[in-house]
Design an enzyme around this catalytic site. Structure first.
Site, PDB file in Angstrom:
ATOM      1  N   ARG A   1      72.348  24.371  55.899  1.00 40.79           N
ATOM      2  CA  ARG A   1      72.691  25.267  54.784  1.00 40.79           C
ATOM      3  C   ARG A   1      71.652  26.391  54.797  1.00 40.79           C
ATOM      4  O   ARG A   1      70.582  26.274  54.254  1.00 40.79           O
ATOM      5  CB  ARG A   1      72.721  24.484  53.476  1.00 40.79           C
ATOM      6  N   PRO A   2      71.981  27.502  55.462  1.00 41.78           N
ATOM      7  CA  PRO A   2      71.008  28.579  55.689  1.00 41.78           C
ATOM      8  C   PRO A   2      70.581  29.272  54.398  1.00 41.78           C
ATOM      9  O   PRO A   2      71.237  29.141  53.359  1.00 41.78           O
ATOM     10  CB  PRO A   2      71.777  29.536  56.584  1.00 41.78           C
TER      11      PRO A   2
ATOM     12  N   ARG B   1      67.728  20.921  47.513  1.00 42.06           N
ATOM     13  CA  ARG B   1      67.821  22.288  48.027  1.00 42.06           C
ATOM     14  C   ARG B   1      67.610  23.299  46.917  1.00 42.06           C
ATOM     15  O   ARG B   1      67.036  24.371  47.148  1.00 42.06           O
ATOM     16  CB  ARG B   1      69.197  22.472  48.654  1.00 42.06           C
TER      17      ARG B   1
ATOM     18  N   ASP C   1      69.405  32.656  54.861  1.00 39.97           N
ATOM     19  CA  ASP C   1      69.167  34.011  55.387  1.00 39.97           C
ATOM     20  C   ASP C   1      69.474  35.106  54.367  1.00 39.97           C
ATOM     21  O   ASP C   1      68.763  36.109  54.297  1.00 39.97           O
ATOM     22  CB  ASP C   1      69.995  34.222  56.656  1.00 39.97           C
TER      23      ASP C   1
ATOM     24  N   CYS D   1      71.801  19.198  54.818  1.00 42.06           N
ATOM     25  CA  CYS D   1      72.192  18.128  53.882  1.00 42.06           C
ATOM     26  C   CYS D   1      73.170  17.246  54.638  1.00 42.06           C
ATOM     27  O   CYS D   1      73.398  17.436  55.830  1.00 42.06           O
ATOM     28  CB  CYS D   1      72.810  18.714  52.624  1.00 42.06           C
TER      29      CYS D   1
ATOM     30  N   LYS E   1      74.645  20.934  35.600  1.00 43.08           N
ATOM     31  CA  LYS E   1      73.493  20.798  36.506  1.00 43.08           C
ATOM     32  C   LYS E   1      73.208  22.139  37.188  1.00 43.08           C
ATOM     33  O   LYS E   1      72.072  22.605  37.209  1.00 43.08           O
ATOM     34  CB  LYS E   1      73.789  19.754  37.569  1.00 43.08           C
ATOM     35  N   ASN E   2      74.263  22.777  37.724  1.00 42.46           N
ATOM     36  CA  ASN E   2      74.049  23.966  38.559  1.00 42.46           C
ATOM     37  C   ASN E   2      73.776  25.225  37.749  1.00 42.46           C
ATOM     38  O   ASN E   2      73.492  26.279  38.320  1.00 42.46           O
ATOM     39  CB  ASN E   2      75.225  24.163  39.515  1.00 42.46           C
TER      40      ASN E   2
ATOM     41  N   ARG F   1      72.082  12.125  41.131  1.00 39.89           N
ATOM     42  CA  ARG F   1      71.576  13.493  41.209  1.00 39.89           C
ATOM     43  C   ARG F   1      72.410  14.419  40.333  1.00 39.89           C
ATOM     44  O   ARG F   1      71.900  15.399  39.799  1.00 39.89           O
ATOM     45  CB  ARG F   1      71.625  14.004  42.659  1.00 39.89           C
TER      46      ARG F   1
ATOM     47  N   ASP G   1      83.116  21.975  45.362  1.00 40.94           N
ATOM     48  CA  ASP G   1      82.514  20.772  44.765  1.00 40.94           C
ATOM     49  C   ASP G   1      83.548  19.818  44.183  1.00 40.94           C
ATOM     50  O   ASP G   1      83.205  18.744  43.708  1.00 40.94           O
ATOM     51  CB  ASP G   1      81.521  21.157  43.651  1.00 40.94           C
TER      52      ASP G   1
HETATM   53  C1  EPZ Z   1      75.630  26.059  45.145  1.00 38.93           C
HETATM   54  O1  EPZ Z   1      74.943  25.806  46.360  1.00 38.93           O
HETATM   55  C2  EPZ Z   1      75.792  24.707  44.464  1.00 38.93           C
HETATM   56  N1  EPZ Z   1      74.479  24.129  44.204  1.00 38.93           N
HETATM   57  C3  EPZ Z   1      76.597  23.762  45.362  1.00 38.93           C
HETATM   58  O2  EPZ Z   1      76.820  22.566  44.612  1.00 38.93           O
HETATM   59  C4  EPZ Z   1      77.953  24.399  45.663  1.00 38.93           C
HETATM   60  O3  EPZ Z   1      78.656  23.568  46.569  1.00 38.93           O
HETATM   61  C5  EPZ Z   1      77.751  25.789  46.281  1.00 38.93           C
HETATM   62  O4  EPZ Z   1      76.939  26.606  45.397  1.00 38.93           O
HETATM   63  C6  EPZ Z   1      79.069  26.515  46.516  1.00 38.93           C
HETATM   64  O5  EPZ Z   1      79.740  26.695  45.303  1.00 38.93           O
HETATM   65  C7  EPZ Z   1      73.770  24.571  43.129  1.00 38.93           C
HETATM   66  O6  EPZ Z   1      74.207  25.448  42.397  1.00 38.93           O
HETATM   67  C8  EPZ Z   1      72.446  23.915  42.896  1.00 38.93           C
HETATM   68  P1  EPZ Z   1      76.019  29.011  48.456  1.00 38.93           P
HETATM   69  P2  EPZ Z   1      74.375  27.051  47.237  1.00 38.93           P
HETATM   70  O7  EPZ Z   1      74.750  29.711  48.760  1.00 38.93           O
HETATM   71  O8  EPZ Z   1      73.873  28.106  46.332  1.00 38.93           O
HETATM   72  C9  EPZ Z   1      76.480  30.109  53.036  1.00 38.93           C
HETATM   73  C10 EPZ Z   1      76.651  20.269  44.129  1.00 38.93           C
HETATM   74  O9  EPZ Z   1      77.328  19.332  44.559  1.00 38.93           O
HETATM   75  N2  EPZ Z   1      75.140  30.712  52.900  1.00 38.93           N
HETATM   76  O10 EPZ Z   1      76.982  29.647  47.487  1.00 38.93           O
HETATM   77  O11 EPZ Z   1      73.453  26.483  48.244  1.00 38.93           O
HETATM   78  C11 EPZ Z   1      76.447  28.592  52.919  1.00 38.93           C
HETATM   79  O12 EPZ Z   1      76.158  27.996  54.163  1.00 38.93           O
HETATM   80  C12 EPZ Z   1      76.167  21.355  45.073  1.00 38.93           C
HETATM   81  O13 EPZ Z   1      76.349  20.428  42.900  1.00 38.93           O
HETATM   82  C13 EPZ Z   1      74.625  31.430  53.989  1.00 38.93           C
HETATM   83  O14 EPZ Z   1      75.249  31.533  55.044  1.00 38.93           O
HETATM   84  O15 EPZ Z   1      75.716  27.539  47.950  1.00 38.93           O
HETATM   85  C14 EPZ Z   1      77.858  28.277  52.451  1.00 38.93           C
HETATM   86  O16 EPZ Z   1      78.738  28.252  53.566  1.00 38.93           O
HETATM   87  C15 EPZ Z   1      76.498  21.016  46.516  1.00 38.93           C
HETATM   88  N3  EPZ Z   1      73.394  32.002  53.866  1.00 38.93           N
HETATM   89  C16 EPZ Z   1      78.214  29.473  51.568  1.00 38.93           C
HETATM   90  O17 EPZ Z   1      77.282  30.507  51.909  1.00 38.93           O
HETATM   91  C17 EPZ Z   1      72.666  31.925  52.706  1.00 38.93           C
HETATM   92  O18 EPZ Z   1      71.554  32.504  52.649  1.00 38.93           O
HETATM   93  C18 EPZ Z   1      78.085  29.190  50.080  1.00 38.93           C
HETATM   94  O19 EPZ Z   1      76.777  28.707  49.844  1.00 38.93           O
HETATM   95  C19 EPZ Z   1      73.205  31.206  51.615  1.00 38.93           C
HETATM   96  C20 EPZ Z   1      74.452  30.616  51.735  1.00 38.93           C
END
Ligand code: EPZ
Length: 420
Positions: free
Chosen positions: A121-122, A92, A124, A116, A22-23, A396, A304
């Protein structure tokens, strides 16, 4: 809303197949916006999220045909650089449209993704990167607006190795003018898959599998055919299911190299694993040992798979501590798992599990994709009947889960139920 009715306590036997990731699919689908012509993506799982992304691409103006695991996307006529709130709030990953829309149209209007089930989930890091590439970012009425008269390569450093930000900035920079470097980039297999897809389309990205990516902008990309990698989180979920419930199960169609952090921890807990080139066999071997886990970015233990590990430890011998360093509040599943008799308490960003002899079925409610998976595992472990409500969360991220589990002997069926 649909629910699962599970009668647990029965061993599992047989072979269960893993679907496409999926991801990995979601950014590949978004990347199709970058090119005029028809991309053909194979091994696409039929999920709420892949169908939602297809809806978004149609809103943007692409033609999308999704049949039998093959997604054909032709963005030649795409002309609407907007991802609406009604859609982004349900998924998202719609935010992956930010980079490609900006690169293709020089502008984008994307609803800010909400939080969520487990908190904010920022985005920035996505926005800071787009600004450094020359995008003018404004926020109004809950929408991010980007304007640019052409993106230019830049040196980008991610404070956190964000998967989404790495994906978006890769897609924004492949057509930019000059070289972009992304430092502290995510190295997840899904990002490597996106890099391979973009390079096949004619992009010039170096550093795959490392955390420093160098992208030389090119003038245009061409449409391609591409096969998506197997879903390591779905595979890991079924590996832990087999280990938790017992029996003799082959999880087939996976890439074991994507799962070493999980299989190492399973071995430490005393699970019998037989690792093959594209499959892993789990056989029962008595009560497991309590084993601590700390989630981390790839190649560490995946966040995950955090909820699923708590379910596995429910009947292990001793006390285990499960800590999430990626999402410190990703524990909505704990309150539901307690209803099945799991002895688990939260301490900051850790769950402390004391193994019990057995679990007992009860009505419980899904909260998010992976939390729901941990509830299915616990329901299959528990004696008696478990009703799992709001399984749309599972739909999902897990293709045809109940039939895949029935295929290895699980007593699980889907019932359409009233709003719960
Ligand atoms: C991806 O989400 C996955 N989703 C998530 O899987 C997975 O849990 C996550 O990566 C971590 O491995 C998809 O790929 C569609 P991140 P993503 O940006 O990209 C912080 C599932 O169950 N952050 O790597 O949103 C954030 O808050 C889903 O399939 C910022 O601070 O995750 C988190 O603490 C759930 N600012 C950390 O980084 C930003 O701009 C990792 O988030 C972006 C992220």
């Amino acid at each position: 809303m649909d629910k699962f009715v599970i009668h647990g306590g029965k061993e599992l036997n047989g072979s269960i197949n893993v679907s496409g990731a999926k991801n990995a699919c979601l950014p590949l689908m978004a990347a199709s916006i970058l090119v005029k012509g028809k991309n053909v993506i194979r091994n696409v799982p039929n999920l709420r999220d892949t169908r939602t992304m297809a809806k978004l691409l149609r809103i943007i103006g692409a033609d999308v045909v999704f049949e039998n695991g093959v997604m054909e996307i032709d963005a030649t006529k795409a002309d609407n650089p907007e991802a609406p709130y009604e859609l982004v709030k349900t998924m998202r990953a719609s935010f992956y449209a930010l980079g490609p829309l900006t690169a293709r149209f020089g502008k984008a209007r994307i609803s800010l993704p909400g939080g969520c089930a487990w908190g904010p989930r920022p985005v920035d890091l996505h926005l800071k990167g787009i600004e450094k590439l020359g995008g003018n970012v404004t926020l109004e009425e809950g929408y991010i607006n980007i304007e640019t008269d052409g993106l230019k390569g830049a040196l980008l450093h991610l404070d956190i190795s964000s998967v989404g930000a790495t994906g978006n900035l890769l897609m924004a920079s492949v057509l930019a003018d000059g070289e972009t470097v992304i430092e502290n980039a995510a190295r997840e297999p899904e990002i490597v898959c996106l890099i391979d897809f973009l390079n096949k389309m004619g992009a010039d990205i170096k550093g795959r599998e490392t955390n420093v990516l160098r992208i030389n902008g090119v003038s245009e990309l061409r449409p391609v055919e591409f096969e998506v990698i197997p879903d390591r989180i779905e595979a890991g979920t079924y590996l832990l299911t087999a280990a938790a419930v017992g029996g003799d199960v082959l999880v087939d169609g996976l890439d074991p190299n994507h799962l070493t952090a999980v299989t190492d921890k399973m071995t430490e807990a005393g699970v019998n694993l037989e690792v093959n080139e594209k499959s892993i066999r789990i056989t029962s071997g008595g009560r497991l040992k309590a084993t601590d886990v700390r989630t981390d970015i790839y190649p560490g233990y995946p966040t995950d798979m955090q909820a699923q590990w708590i379910a596995l430890m429910a009947t292990a011998k001793g006390k285990s501590v499960v800590t999430d360093t990626v999402y410190e509040d990703r524990f909505t599943h704990v309150a539901e798992l307690v209803r099945l008799g799991i002895d688990v308490k939260l301490k900051g960003n850790s769950a402390v599990v004391n193994g019990v002899e057995k679990l007992k079925g009860a009505p419980i409610m899904s909260t998010d994709i992976r939390a729901s998976a941990s509830m299915v595992i616990a329901g299959l472990m528990a004696e008696g009947r478990t009703e799992l409500h709001r399984v749309y969360h599972l739909d999902r991220g897990y293709e045809d889960m109940e039939n895949k589990l029935r295929g290895i002997g699980a007593d699980i069926k889907r019932e359409s139920g009233p709003e719960v």
